[in-house]
Design an enzyme around this catalytic site. Structure first.
Site, PDB file in Angstrom:
ATOM      1  N   LYS A   1       0.338  16.969  11.984  1.00 32.57           N
ATOM      2  CA  LYS A   1      -0.796  16.668  12.703  1.00 32.57           C
ATOM      3  C   LYS A   1      -0.456  15.007  13.204  1.00 32.57           C
ATOM      4  O   LYS A   1      -0.535  14.011  12.294  1.00 32.57           O
ATOM      5  CB  LYS A   1      -2.016  16.598  11.780  1.00 32.57           C
ATOM      6  CG  LYS A   1      -3.137  16.273  12.826  1.00 32.57           C
ATOM      7  CD  LYS A   1      -4.321  15.660  12.128  1.00 32.57           C
ATOM      8  CE  LYS A   1      -4.306  14.158  11.950  1.00 32.57           C
ATOM      9  NZ  LYS A   1      -4.748  13.259  13.398  1.00 32.57           N
TER      10      LYS A   1
ATOM     11  N   SER B   1      -2.856   3.889   7.087  1.00 34.24           N
ATOM     12  CA  SER B   1      -3.345   2.486   6.362  1.00 34.24           C
ATOM     13  C   SER B   1      -3.306   2.696   4.881  1.00 34.24           C
ATOM     14  O   SER B   1      -3.421   3.929   4.332  1.00 34.24           O
ATOM     15  CB  SER B   1      -4.859   2.299   6.868  1.00 34.24           C
ATOM     16  OG  SER B   1      -5.672   3.355   6.340  1.00 34.24           O
TER      17      SER B   1
ATOM     18  N   GLU C   1       3.410   5.944   3.166  1.00 37.65           N
ATOM     19  CA  GLU C   1       3.628   4.870   3.712  1.00 37.65           C
ATOM     20  C   GLU C   1       2.505   4.130   3.954  1.00 37.65           C
ATOM     21  O   GLU C   1       1.912   4.546   4.942  1.00 37.65           O
ATOM     22  CB  GLU C   1       4.804   4.976   4.768  1.00 37.65           C
ATOM     23  CG  GLU C   1       6.090   5.495   4.037  1.00 37.65           C
ATOM     24  CD  GLU C   1       6.665   4.250   3.275  1.00 37.65           C
ATOM     25  OE1 GLU C   1       6.433   3.197   3.208  1.00 37.65           O
ATOM     26  OE2 GLU C   1       7.534   4.897   2.592  1.00 37.65           O
TER      27      GLU C   1
ATOM     28  N   CYS D   1       4.366  -1.581  10.685  1.00 36.41           N
ATOM     29  CA  CYS D   1       3.789  -1.835   8.905  1.00 36.41           C
ATOM     30  C   CYS D   1       4.638  -2.856   8.691  1.00 36.41           C
ATOM     31  O   CYS D   1       4.777  -3.594   7.450  1.00 36.41           O
ATOM     32  CB  CYS D   1       3.838  -0.771   8.190  1.00 36.41           C
ATOM     33  SG  CYS D   1       5.632   0.148   8.318  1.00 36.41           S
TER      34      CYS D   1
ATOM     35  N   GLU E   1      -3.737  -7.304   6.110  1.00 34.34           N
ATOM     36  CA  GLU E   1      -3.061  -6.633   7.137  1.00 34.34           C
ATOM     37  C   GLU E   1      -3.950  -6.611   8.461  1.00 34.34           C
ATOM     38  O   GLU E   1      -5.037  -5.846   8.531  1.00 34.34           O
ATOM     39  CB  GLU E   1      -2.605  -5.234   6.907  1.00 34.34           C
ATOM     40  CG  GLU E   1      -1.522  -4.728   8.190  1.00 34.34           C
ATOM     41  CD  GLU E   1      -0.905  -3.369   7.820  1.00 34.34           C
ATOM     42  OE1 GLU E   1      -1.701  -2.579   7.496  1.00 34.34           O
ATOM     43  OE2 GLU E   1       0.271  -3.285   7.844  1.00 34.34           O
TER      44      GLU E   1
HETATM   45  C1  UN1 Z   1       6.413   1.199  10.712  1.00 37.62           C
HETATM   46  O1  UN1 Z   1       6.163   0.233  11.355  1.00 37.62           O
HETATM   47  O2  UN1 Z   1       5.438   1.960  10.143  1.00 37.62           O
HETATM   48  O3  UN1 Z   1      11.730  -1.340  10.452  1.00 37.62           O
HETATM   49  C2  UN1 Z   1       7.827   1.675  10.883  1.00 37.62           C
HETATM   50  C3  UN1 Z   1      11.171  -1.107  11.277  1.00 37.62           C
HETATM   51  C4  UN1 Z   1      11.113   0.171  11.846  1.00 37.62           C
HETATM   52  C5  UN1 Z   1      10.200   1.217  11.314  1.00 37.62           C
HETATM   53  C6  UN1 Z   1       9.013   0.616  11.282  1.00 37.62           C
HETATM   54  N1  UN1 Z   1      12.611   0.777  11.754  1.00 37.62           N
HETATM   55  O4  UN1 Z   1      10.453  -1.991  11.892  1.00 37.62           O
END
Ligand code: UN1
Length: 495
Positions: A175, A229, A250, A284, A385
């Protein structure tokens, strides 16, 4: 726009039980309708899980090297389609074209890497303490896995999960975020064309959290891999533990770059711009904090602010554009509210700070690259964040102070240090409590052959991507076999 983007269940592109659809509009220009997508209900998830369950019976027995070959073909097809996919992604979620090409590249890398794993997936053979007995360990698949992915890496993050999950022998219900449904469908089309048997990978499109939660907690699934999140991930993980499902999440980050007094300042500024404003700060891994040694604080701020001011906002397909829009109105309002909070808390707004609604930005969700200085470690803009183009700059007295500031967060995904002193880099490497540490490089751009993920509230469960401790640990479980060929009862541990 061509037709309605459908679900993919049991090897067929199908309509949904609800009869409903939703629209995807280009966040750089909301007048542009990118596509219309089916909106699944619970019955559609049930069908997808059922198909995955049925397909698992044979897929788990299909030789891993052959599963790997399918992934390899998918990698080849992704390479052929790279430009078209990149363009679609930019229209669908706004990030600039070179970055969407990079996103596809990351999926290609993952396809090739995991294709190779099909010929490894090794366990161990270990001597027994008894005569005529052998012992071995092996990886076995989990069963049916639910994969729930965000919009900021529409092809790469799904590939991080789909490729290792498939090579390990699992069947899947995927999804994707409803903001990148079309790119997700293209990835599934490619895997279909690469020769994936029916039912092995199923795709359901839905808007809102309800269907994702329904899928993740579905009694017909065995495991959940989620990226998104921290708030959602923690809730999901707690439910999965109760339900006895394997889970990996993650989640967020509040990543920081340290700039020492001996750093190559121009390089550090470039790194801070790339980490802070690349992908419009919507990674992230984004560098949302920069912690600068007091002796170079003013000169860093001067250079950094000038560089941020030069960045051009606009449509990511225009090659003059440096920074695209944020994903949607809700996110735009959230980022603007953080800018207001920062100002109220007493941080100094050096540049940016506003939405941009002029020229190329008239019909999109654009926010000016924003830099705050004089940020104190307890301010919300230094702790929460934001997921947008906002960077907080903090001052440190020395290395120890800088490391303490960086570690003083509930997150632990990425950190970085710019220094030319090898001893300082070694101390930083040892003391920074993040899953990934960069030295003289920005916080973004992790490579797929190493485990990806963070400490503390940045991650639950296993790391993603390749290498020891990477995604194969999520998508397999260990089975140990003891075979006694002595023909008599032998008792371990008994003299
Ligand atoms: C993400 O933002 O969830 O290292 C992953 C990085 C990318 C992956 C980001 N290869 O910024």
């Amino acid at each position: 726009m061509s037709g309605v983007t459908k679900n993919y269940i049991d090897g067929k592109w199908v309509d949904v039980s609800t009869g409903e659809t939703f629209e995807i509009r280009n966040p750089a220009d909301t007048d542009e309708l990118v596509g219309v997508v089916v909106k699944s209900g619970k019955a559609d998830v049930d069908r997808a899980v059922q198909a995955a369950r049925a397909a698992y019976k044979s897929w788990r027995l299909f030789p891993a090297p052959k599963r790997g070959e399918i992934l390899f073909r998918a990698g080849e097809l992704l390479l052929q389609e790279k430009q078209a996919l990149g363009e679609l992604e930019t229209r669908e979620m706004g990030k600039v074209f070179p970055e969407t090409l990079g996103d596809v590249r990351e999926a290609i890398d993952m396809a090739y890497y995991m294709a190779g794993e099909g010929r490894r997936l090794s366990g161990e053979t270990i001597p027994s303490e008894l005569m005529d007995k052998d012992c071995k360990s092996m990886r076995v698949p989990l069963g049916v896995c639910s994969l729930i992915t965000p919009w900021n890496f529409p092809i790469a993050i799904p590939a991080w999960k789909i490729m290792p999950a498939l090579v390990s022998g699992n069947t899947l219900v995927f999804k994707p975020s409803s903001y990148t449904s079309i790119a997700a469908s293209k990835l599934v089309e490619i895997l279909e064309e690469a020769g994936l048997p029916q039912g092995v990978l199923n795709l359901v499109h839905a808007r809102g959290e309800e269907i994702g939660e329904y899928l993740a907690t579905h009694p017909g699934t065995d495991a959940v891999s989620f990226t998104g999140s921290t708030a959602v991930g923690e809730k999901l993980a707690a439910r999965c533990v109760e339900l006895g499902k394997k889970v990996s999440c993650e989640m967020g980050g509040k990543n920081a770059i340290i700039v020492m007094d001996d750093a190559n300042l121009d390089l550090a500024v470039e790194g801070a711009v790339w980490g802070g404003f690349g992908t419009t700060g919507q990674r992230c891994t984004a560098a949302s904090r920069v912690v600068v040694h007091r002796d170079v604080y003013d000169s860093f701020l001067d250079l950094f602010t000038k560089a941020a001011r030069k960045l051009k906002l606009g449509n990511g397909l225009d090659e003059r554009t440096d920074v695209g829009p944020v994903i949607n109105r809700v996110q735009m309002e959230k980022v603007l509210s953080y800018i207001e909070i920062g100002t109220k808390e007493g941080a100094k707004l050096l540049t940016g700070g506003k939405a941009c609604r002029e020229g190329a930005c008239a019909r999109g969700y654009f926010i000016e690259p924003t830099v705050f200085s004089d940020v104190a470690a307890e301010m919300r803009i230094a702790r929460e964040e934001i997921f947008g183009p906002v960077v907080s700059v903090l001052k440190a007295n020395d290395l120890e102070d800088a490391i303490a500031i960086v570690n003083d967060t509930k997150y632990g995904l990425v950190s970085s240090i710019y220094t030319r002193d090898v001893n300082k880099s070694a101390i930083a490497e040892r003391e920074l409590d993040t899953g990934i540490v960069y030295i003289n490089a920005s916080t973004i751009g992790a490579e797929i052959q190493l485990p990806f993920g963070g400490t503390k509230k940045s991650g639950i469960g296993h790391r993603e991507a390749g290498g020891k401790g990477g995604a194969l640990d999520m998508f397999t479980k260990w089975k140990v076999i003891y075979r006694d060929y002595s023909g008599k009862l032998q008792k371990a541990q008994i003299d």
